[in-house]
Design a protein around this motif. Structure first.
Motif, mmCIF file in Angstrom:
data_model
loop_
_atom_site.group_PDB
_atom_site.id
_atom_site.type_symbol
_atom_site.label_atom_id
_atom_site.label_comp_id
_atom_site.label_asym_id
_atom_site.label_seq_id
_atom_site.Cartn_x
_atom_site.Cartn_y
_atom_site.Cartn_z
ATOM 1 N N ARG A 147 -11.105 -6.762 0.462
ATOM 2 C CA ARG A 147 -10.248 -5.987 -0.176
ATOM 3 C C ARG A 147 -10.487 -5.817 -1.417
ATOM 4 O O ARG A 147 -10.411 -6.861 -2.380
ATOM 5 C CB ARG A 147 -8.888 -6.007 0.131
ATOM 6 C CG ARG A 147 -7.959 -4.923 -0.226
ATOM 7 C CD ARG A 147 -6.489 -5.308 0.166
ATOM 8 N NE ARG A 147 -5.616 -4.184 -0.066
ATOM 9 C CZ ARG A 147 -5.192 -4.265 -1.182
ATOM 10 N NH1 ARG A 147 -4.936 -5.187 -2.009
ATOM 11 N NH2 ARG A 147 -4.116 -3.144 -1.404
ATOM 12 N N ARG A 172 -9.729 -1.104 -1.865
ATOM 13 C CA ARG A 172 -10.395 -0.332 -0.718
ATOM 14 C C ARG A 172 -11.024 -1.659 0.109
ATOM 15 O O ARG A 172 -11.156 -2.731 -0.121
ATOM 16 C CB ARG A 172 -11.776 0.247 -1.363
ATOM 17 C CG ARG A 172 -11.427 1.379 -2.152
ATOM 18 C CD ARG A 172 -12.701 2.206 -2.809
ATOM 19 N NE ARG A 172 -13.620 2.617 -1.647
ATOM 20 C CZ ARG A 172 -14.724 2.585 -1.801
ATOM 21 N NH1 ARG A 172 -15.246 3.001 -2.956
ATOM 22 N NH2 ARG A 172 -15.500 2.953 -0.566
ATOM 23 N N SER A 192 -9.707 3.386 5.695
ATOM 24 C CA SER A 192 -9.167 2.421 4.657
ATOM 25 C C SER A 192 -8.030 1.730 5.262
ATOM 26 O O SER A 192 -7.111 1.439 4.727
ATOM 27 C CB SER A 192 -8.577 3.335 3.487
ATOM 28 O OG SER A 192 -7.257 3.884 3.785
ATOM 29 N N GLU A 245 0.761 -0.952 0.098
ATOM 30 C CA GLU A 245 -0.090 0.123 -0.112
ATOM 31 C C GLU A 245 0.936 1.265 0.073
ATOM 32 O O GLU A 245 0.395 2.360 -0.428
ATOM 33 C CB GLU A 245 -0.930 -0.077 1.296
ATOM 34 C CG GLU A 245 -2.081 -0.975 1.015
ATOM 35 C CD GLU A 245 -3.273 -0.720 1.907
ATOM 36 O OE1 GLU A 245 -2.993 0.014 2.946
ATOM 37 O OE2 GLU A 245 -4.304 -1.164 1.783
ATOM 38 N N GLU A 297 -10.363 -3.886 -4.922
ATOM 39 C CA GLU A 297 -9.428 -2.992 -5.761
ATOM 40 C C GLU A 297 -8.905 -1.952 -4.839
ATOM 41 O O GLU A 297 -9.001 -0.751 -5.125
ATOM 42 C CB GLU A 297 -10.484 -2.355 -6.703
ATOM 43 C CG GLU A 297 -11.369 -3.341 -7.438
ATOM 44 C CD GLU A 297 -11.192 -3.054 -8.910
ATOM 45 O OE1 GLU A 297 -11.204 -1.963 -9.243
ATOM 46 O OE2 GLU A 297 -11.339 -4.070 -9.650
#
Lengths: 98, 337
Positions: free
Chosen positions: B260, B264, B195, B132, B262
């Motif tokens: 999860r 998000r 998120s 991420e 894509e």
């Protein structure tokens, strides 16, 4: 953790709460594989928006005692201690009678 | 007493025919120093082959390889469901896997290449952090300029890389020290609220990964693994094997935590919403096309309407005039008679 004398587990929590969610999930992972045949397990999960909702965990023992655990203060170790304390009393009774 | 005569030899005689004493080792050293020094390792020679870049953690450990594997899993699968498994037995796992693969095969043969995997939670958390918060620009950096790769021209200027320079920016793979430091720094500073998958990543977890975001497959998987009213489990008449005791016991012990999608994070309700999209991605596109074409049709009818009303009034007026003329003609004929 002694789970032999548990007859019911009722819980409502949000897995997105870093504290109470983890505690409850750890507790559920400690139950044995055949737990669902020996005790009534009722799990209710909230979503991400209700992460701050207070989580509840109540246990029922064979002798009918009900235990409400405060998940704001207690972590998995404390819960284990509490459950073991009452379970040992029940085990002692079992041994003396049987 | 003999006279004490200091007898001095001329200095030329002392050193005479002999060369001044020099120890052999020193002579070698002096000779070596006169020659141009042997070149140290040439800068264009890399110390690491291109398929074995230096790693922040020792690459031979299982942890490092799992970390790499999870990174690739997270990057390659846009749709990941996260389950908690509470002490499932092996027979229950096999039953669940069988039912799941059967259900997905019914949806589509080609897309049923999903994976279900029990993971090491802590390593997944770390890999997720790297995925991420660390975006290596492989294209921009020019991976082709690796000194040891045969594709690189000999004339290409390459950066020097020394063994102690494992933090060199040419090493941008997921296990590199640069990736680790950047990811951990960014994770501390820029973590967008809401998120966040970290509270989910503890305890015994299993992942169900899909190579594409396809709501049909998600719906099929949810109806097997986490049946609800919207995603009912298959009836006993249709699928008797699903109602075996081992499978049912296993499903009772699987808890859907989130997903999860894509990049998000979704909770249970969000996951079911994604699974409930009718007709999948094609369905969504068809809905959008229908909406847009509907708007277009409305615009044309509105624009046409003005012309049409004008035409209708003009036609009406002409009809009226014709009727009047006919009436006049009739009255004229009657008068003539």
């Amino acid at each position: 953790m002694l789970t032999k004398y548990l007859t019911g587990v009722t819980t409502a929590f949000s897995p997105f709460n870093a504290r109470s969610g983890k505690t409850v999930r750890n507790f559920l992972a400690l139950l044995p594989p055949n737990a669902r045949s020996t005790m009534a397990i009722d799990v209710k999960m909230f979503g991400q928006s209700d992460a701050q909702k207070p989580a509840t965990l109540s246990l029922k023992f064979k002798d009918g005692k009900e235990l409400q655990l405060d998940l704001e203060k207690m972590k998995i170790k404390d819960i284990q201690v509490e459950v073991d304390r009452h379970s040992r009393i029940l085990r002692r009774k079992d041994e003396l009678s049987g | 007493m003999p006279p004490r005569l200091r007898f001095r030899l001329p200095s030329s005689q002392v050193g005479g025919g002999r060369a001044p004493y020099v120890c052999i080792q020193c002579r070698h050293a002096s000779l070596a120093s006169t020659i141009t020094p042997a070149p140290t390792i040439h800068p264009t020679i890399a110390h690491y082959p291109p398929n074995q870049p230096p790693s922040h953690k020792p690459p031979e450990y299982r942890k490092s390889q799992l970390h790499r594997q999870y990174q690739s899993l997270l990057r390659s699968s846009p749709l990941i469901l996260i389950f908690q498994h509470n002490n499932l037995k092996a027979t229950e796992w096999t039953g669940i896997r069988r039912e799941l693969s059967n259900a997905l095969r019914k949806v589509d043969v080609e897309l049923a290449k999903d994976g279900k995997e029990i993971i090491q939670t802590g390593i997944l958390a770390s890999a997720l952090k790297v995925v991420e918060f660390w975006e290596p620009k492989y294209e921009a950096d020019g991976q082709a300029a690796h000194p040891a790769s045969p594709a690189t021209d000999t004339s290409t200027a390459v950066q020097d890389a020394r063994p102690d320079d494992a933090a060199e920016p040419i090493y941008t793979h997921g296990l590199s020290r640069l990736a680790w430091s950047t990811a951990s720094r960014n994770a501390k500073t820029t973590r967008p609220p809401g998120s966040d998958l970290t509270p989910l990543l503890s305890g015994p977890l299993a992942l169900l990964t899909f190579p594409t975001t396809s709501p049909q497959h998600l719906a099929a998987a949810l109806s097997i693994l986490a049946p609800t009213k919207e995603f009912p489990a298959p009836k006993r008449k249709v699928n008797a094997a699903y109602h075996e005791k081992a499978v049912q016991d296993g499903i009772a012990k699987l808890m859907l935590l989130g997903a999860r999608v894509e990049g998000r994070v979704m909770d249970m309700a969000g996951t079911r919403w994604v699974g409930g999209i009718k007709g999948g991605m094609e369905g969504l596109r068809a809905q959008l096309v229908g909406m847009l074409s509907g708007v277009g049709a409305q615009v044309t009818t509105i624009l046409e309407a003005a012309g049409r009303t004008l035409w209708v009034t003009v036609e009406g007026r002409r009809g009226m005039l014709e009727d009047e003329e006919k009436a006049k003609d009739k009255s004229g004929e009657q008068k003539v008679e």
